[in-house]
Design an enzyme around this catalytic site. Structure first.
Site, PDB file in Angstrom:
ATOM      1  N   VAL A  14      77.526  64.601  44.743  1.00 22.05           N
ATOM      2  CA  VAL A  14      78.108  63.283  45.206  1.00 22.05           C
ATOM      3  C   VAL A  14      79.221  62.926  45.960  1.00 22.05           C
ATOM      4  O   VAL A  14      79.293  62.189  47.085  1.00 22.05           O
ATOM      5  CB  VAL A  14      78.295  62.284  43.591  1.00 22.05           C
ATOM      6  CG1 VAL A  14      78.659  60.911  44.148  1.00 22.05           C
ATOM      7  CG2 VAL A  14      77.045  62.603  42.911  1.00 22.05           C
ATOM      8  N   ILE A 136      71.201  52.221  42.222  1.00 16.88           N
ATOM      9  CA  ILE A 136      70.921  50.764  41.692  1.00 16.88           C
ATOM     10  C   ILE A 136      71.954  50.036  41.572  1.00 16.88           C
ATOM     11  O   ILE A 136      72.787  50.389  40.439  1.00 16.88           O
ATOM     12  CB  ILE A 136      69.771  50.714  40.583  1.00 16.88           C
ATOM     13  CG1 ILE A 136      68.809  51.746  40.619  1.00 16.88           C
ATOM     14  CG2 ILE A 136      69.245  49.401  40.304  1.00 16.88           C
ATOM     15  CD1 ILE A 136      67.664  51.742  39.506  1.00 16.88           C
ATOM     16  N   GLU A 190      71.986  67.344  35.026  1.00 15.59           N
ATOM     17  CA  GLU A 190      73.423  67.730  34.715  1.00 15.59           C
ATOM     18  C   GLU A 190      73.742  69.253  34.730  1.00 15.59           C
ATOM     19  O   GLU A 190      72.973  69.928  34.598  1.00 15.59           O
ATOM     20  CB  GLU A 190      73.544  67.178  33.325  1.00 15.59           C
ATOM     21  CG  GLU A 190      73.498  65.494  33.119  1.00 15.59           C
ATOM     22  CD  GLU A 190      74.606  64.795  34.284  1.00 15.59           C
ATOM     23  OE1 GLU A 190      75.652  64.895  34.303  1.00 15.59           O
ATOM     24  OE2 GLU A 190      73.905  63.998  35.239  1.00 15.59           O
ATOM     25  N   LYS A 205      74.601  56.370  29.698  1.00 16.68           N
ATOM     26  CA  LYS A 205      74.369  54.959  30.519  1.00 16.68           C
ATOM     27  C   LYS A 205      74.203  53.760  29.552  1.00 16.68           C
ATOM     28  O   LYS A 205      74.577  52.770  30.050  1.00 16.68           O
ATOM     29  CB  LYS A 205      73.215  55.423  31.379  1.00 16.68           C
ATOM     30  CG  LYS A 205      73.679  56.461  32.369  1.00 16.68           C
ATOM     31  CD  LYS A 205      72.614  57.294  33.159  1.00 16.68           C
ATOM     32  CE  LYS A 205      72.987  58.368  34.017  1.00 16.68           C
ATOM     33  NZ  LYS A 205      71.866  59.243  34.527  1.00 16.68           N
TER      34      LYS A 205
HETATM   35  N1  LIG Z   1      74.244  64.526  41.058  1.00 22.96           N
HETATM   36  C1  LIG Z   1      73.929  63.201  40.767  1.00 22.96           C
HETATM   37  O1  LIG Z   1      72.769  62.728  41.353  1.00 22.96           O
HETATM   38  C2  LIG Z   1      74.835  62.338  40.181  1.00 22.96           C
HETATM   39  C3  LIG Z   1      74.302  60.973  39.996  1.00 22.96           C
HETATM   40  C4  LIG Z   1      75.151  59.956  39.228  1.00 22.96           C
HETATM   41  C5  LIG Z   1      76.333  60.498  38.754  1.00 22.96           C
HETATM   42  N2  LIG Z   1      76.868  61.689  38.807  1.00 22.96           N
HETATM   43  C6  LIG Z   1      78.033  62.080  38.296  1.00 22.96           C
HETATM   44  O2  LIG Z   1      78.952  62.503  39.199  1.00 22.96           O
HETATM   45  C7  LIG Z   1      79.599  63.555  39.130  1.00 22.96           C
HETATM   46  C8  LIG Z   1      79.644  64.676  40.054  1.00 22.96           C
HETATM   47  O3  LIG Z   1      78.311  65.349  40.000  1.00 22.96           O
HETATM   48  P1  LIG Z   1      77.720  65.992  41.050  1.00 22.96           P
HETATM   49  O4  LIG Z   1      76.239  66.167  40.793  1.00 22.96           O
HETATM   50  O5  LIG Z   1      78.532  65.624  42.364  1.00 22.96           O
HETATM   51  O6  LIG Z   1      78.683  67.471  40.455  1.00 22.96           O
HETATM   52  P2  LIG Z   1      78.645  68.934  41.278  1.00 22.96           P
HETATM   53  O7  LIG Z   1      79.010  70.038  40.286  1.00 22.96           O
HETATM   54  O8  LIG Z   1      77.624  68.946  42.722  1.00 22.96           O
HETATM   55  O9  LIG Z   1      80.347  68.572  41.897  1.00 22.96           O
HETATM   56  C9  LIG Z   1      81.242  68.934  41.376  1.00 22.96           C
HETATM   57  C10 LIG Z   1      82.443  69.288  42.366  1.00 22.96           C
HETATM   58  O10 LIG Z   1      83.771  69.263  41.414  1.00 22.96           O
HETATM   59  C11 LIG Z   1      84.328  70.450  41.743  1.00 22.96           C
HETATM   60  N3  LIG Z   1      85.483  70.895  40.821  1.00 22.96           N
HETATM   61  C12 LIG Z   1      84.906  71.213  39.634  1.00 22.96           C
HETATM   62  N4  LIG Z   1      86.261  71.391  38.685  1.00 22.96           N
HETATM   63  C13 LIG Z   1      87.089  70.930  39.565  1.00 22.96           C
HETATM   64  C14 LIG Z   1      88.594  70.803  39.424  1.00 22.96           C
HETATM   65  N5  LIG Z   1      89.166  71.323  38.219  1.00 22.96           N
HETATM   66  N6  LIG Z   1      89.348  70.617  40.552  1.00 22.96           N
HETATM   67  C15 LIG Z   1      88.594  70.216  41.646  1.00 22.96           C
HETATM   68  N7  LIG Z   1      87.333  70.190  41.816  1.00 22.96           N
HETATM   69  C16 LIG Z   1      86.610  70.627  40.771  1.00 22.96           C
HETATM   70  C17 LIG Z   1      83.257  71.492  41.889  1.00 22.96           C
HETATM   71  O11 LIG Z   1      83.720  72.591  42.536  1.00 22.96           O
HETATM   72  C18 LIG Z   1      82.215  70.746  42.600  1.00 22.96           C
HETATM   73  O12 LIG Z   1      82.313  70.952  43.928  1.00 22.96           O
HETATM   74  C19 LIG Z   1      79.669  63.959  37.631  1.00 22.96           C
HETATM   75  O13 LIG Z   1      80.245  63.135  36.790  1.00 22.96           O
HETATM   76  C20 LIG Z   1      77.926  63.443  37.436  1.00 22.96           C
HETATM   77  O14 LIG Z   1      77.623  63.070  36.099  1.00 22.96           O
HETATM   78  C21 LIG Z   1      76.026  62.752  39.563  1.00 22.96           C
HETATM   79  N1  LIG Z   2      71.180  63.940  35.500  1.00 25.94           N
HETATM   80  C1  LIG Z   2      71.138  62.573  35.703  1.00 25.94           C
HETATM   81  C2  LIG Z   2      71.903  62.370  37.099  1.00 25.94           C
HETATM   82  C3  LIG Z   2      72.145  61.001  37.468  1.00 25.94           C
HETATM   83  O1  LIG Z   2      73.063  60.277  36.712  1.00 25.94           O
HETATM   84  C4  LIG Z   2      69.751  61.999  35.934  1.00 25.94           C
HETATM   85  O2  LIG Z   2      68.853  63.185  35.796  1.00 25.94           O
HETATM   86  O3  LIG Z   2      69.556  61.118  36.033  1.00 25.94           O
HETATM   87 NA    NA Z   3      74.283  52.221  39.615  1.00 20.99          NA
END
Ligand SMILES: NC(=O)c1ccc[n+]([C@@H]2O[C@H](COP(=O)([O-])OP(=O)(O)OC[C@H]3O[C@@H](n4cnc5c(N)ncnc54)[C@H](O)[C@@H]3O)[C@@H](O)[C@H]2O)c1
Ligand SMILES: N[C@@H](CCO)C(=O)O
Ligand code: NA
Length: 436
Positions: A14, A136, A190, A205
């Site tokens: 993200v 969304i 996740e 959520k």
């Molecule tokens: N991936 C999705 O589609 C999505 C959608 C909605 C919400 N989210 C939420 O967004 C957030 C990020 O998700 P993501 O998929 O981008 O995860 P990700 O694992 O791809 O990215 C997380 C990043 O944080 C870094 N990190 C971890 N610990 C750290 C620390 N202590 N200090 C600095 N950096 C650190 C990691 O190296 C990594 O690059 C989460 O809360 C997730 O639930 C993700």
């Molecule tokens: N793991 C979550 C990412 C988005 O919040 C999903 O599958 O919907």
């Molecule tokens: Na939203």
């Protein structure tokens, strides 16, 4: 116009998407926000990744607390995830007078009450559009677009991973474990995929949506949570024959005596638009007393769809940065002193209807015994199929759909039916919602 300075914590899926979209659409976004929004500092424990994605001209560090303490940063974007260090960072950012944008639904559902209270006290914004249904704009809709309504209920497909698994299992007959691996490879799941398949992510959520729809605190610990791991593909097929689809729904309903807050596989009529939401797509139906049923559909996960929500929050925060806190939209839609202490009802008190599948001896009178127990419990039957016993077999399957009842009533009737000598083993029970 002086730019607003953003510190990005975590430049993974993200975070990377946010960096890319903000850069690509800089001009358009500035025209909307009224001033440039610049990511001037990035913290990621994977510095190599940060360097690769952010390139030159941005302060890079592996110490997220340094960004949170940086006096030049106006908004902290938390995209690390989890309840551990993310909570410390968000609270520290608030304490330092910075606004926060986060996609972290787990953090808000579990610690949101504390975080929003701290933000309120400090007069800073905590924006979280990306936390529910990714791209969304459901938070915006609930908090602002529907503010004339008494919201009565909401229900959503809010976990892309499980919807993808259910779609692939139904369409291609693929096994659960194989489809989960594919969902992980596509970046939907996740970090710990049990959060997806056991319904925990969806519960995070729906907890957030419930709080802002009804003006109640976050009550994640009281949510009833069932995932899709116990779901049998035979029930997906029987549901189909009866004109229903099975979806993992997050449901919240306002009742005078309390709130229903639950996540479980649910039969919904196949003709509803939401029943046809496939793959990793998300959709939420919100029912308000004035507007009726409204439907929101789109990508609930992935780098750029989620970045779309993160940046929309950055634009909102930038516009309201200099506004008096009293003139901003309240964090949780209702004025803080108007949040009501309405409790989540136990699952035994929910109002719903049921799909029941039971294996019975293929003898005359069996059906009459079962329907009598249901009738005595005040549960009427909406539809039924009795499978023809295969040649030479002495047992057969009966599938029944009931009308609306209270869960404890259904439980009592199921216990009585299971005690009949002609009924073999446990009854499979799934909840149904008409979503009208
Ligand atoms: N991936 C999705 O589609 C999505 C959608 C909605 C919400 N989210 C939420 O967004 C957030 C990020 O998700 P993501 O998929 O981008 O995860 P990700 O694992 O791809 O990215 C997380 C990043 O944080 C870094 N990190 C971890 N610990 C750290 C620390 N202590 N200090 C600095 N950096 C650190 C990691 O190296 C990594 O690059 C989460 O809360 C997730 O639930 C993700
Ligand atoms: N793991 C979550 C990412 C988005 O919040 C999903 O599958 O919907
Ligand atoms: Na939203």
């Amino acid at each position: 116009m002086k730019p607003i300075n953003v510190g990005l914590l975590g430049i993974g899926t993200v975070g990377g998407g946010t960096f890319t979209v903000l850069k690509r659409n800089e001009e358009e976004i500035t025209r909307r926000a009224g001033r440039p929004i610049r990511i001037t500092a990035v913290a990621d424990k994977n510095l190599e990744l940060a360097r690769k994605v952010a390139g030159e001209g941005v302060k890079l560090t592996d110490d997220a607390f340094a960004v949170v303490a940086d006096p030049e940063i106006d908004i902290v974007v938390e995209l690390i995830g989890g309840y551990g260090i993310a909570k410390e960072l968000v609270l520290k950012a608030i304490e330092n007078g910075k606004h926060v944008v986060t996609a972290n639904k787990a953090l808000l559902a579990v610690h949101g009450n504390e975080i929003f209270a701290a933000a309120q006290k400090k007069g800073v914004m905590v924006a979280f559009e990306a936390a529910v249904a990714g791209g969304i704009p459901i938070i915006k809709a609930l908090r602002e677009g529907l503010s004339a309504n008494r919201i009565q209920w909401l229900a959503g497909i809010i976990n892309g991973t499980t919807n993808f698994i259910l779609s692939e299992m139904r369409d291609k007959g693929l096994p659960f474990a194989e489809v989960l691996k594919e969902a992980q490879a596509l970046g939907y799941a996740e970090a710990d995929p049990t959060f997806d398949i056991e319904g925990i992510d969806a519960a995070h959520k729906v907890t957030i949506m419930s709080a802002i729809a009804f003006g109640v605190p976050m009550q994640f610990e009281a949510a009833h949570i069932e995932g899709i791991t116990a779901l049998d593909s035979v029930d997906i097929a029987y549901a189909e024959q009866l004109g229903y689809r099975i979806k993992l729904l997050g449901i919240s309903r306002m009742r005078p005596e309390g709130i229903e807050l639950r996540v479980h596989p649910t039969l919904i009529p196949a003709k509803r638009l939401i029943a046809n939401v496939e793959g990793a797509m998300n959709a939420v139906v919100v029912h308000g007393d004035a507007v009726g049923a409204t439907l929101y559909y789109g990508k609930g996960a992935g780098a750029e769809p989620t970045a779309s929500a993160v940046i929309a929050d950055l634009v909102d925060v930038t516009r309201l940065h200099t506004a008096d806190p009293e003139h901003r939209v309240p964090h949780l839609a209702f004025q803080p002193e108007q949040v009501r202490d309405l409790k989540v009802l136990p699952i035994e008190e929910v109002h719903t209807s049921y799909y029941l599948r039971m294996r019975v001896d293929d003898k005359p009178g069996v059906l009459a015994d079962i329907t009598r127990i249901l009738a005595d419990s005040g549960i009427s039957i909406e539809a039924m199929i009795q499978k023809e016993a295969p040649e030479g077999a002495s047992q057969t399957d009966i599938i029944m759909l009931t009308h609306l009842t209270i869960e404890k009533n259904a439980n009592a009737a199921i216990t009585k039916i299971e005690a009949l000598p002609v009924v073999q083993g446990k009854i499979t029970r799934l909840r149904m919602e008409s979503l009208q």
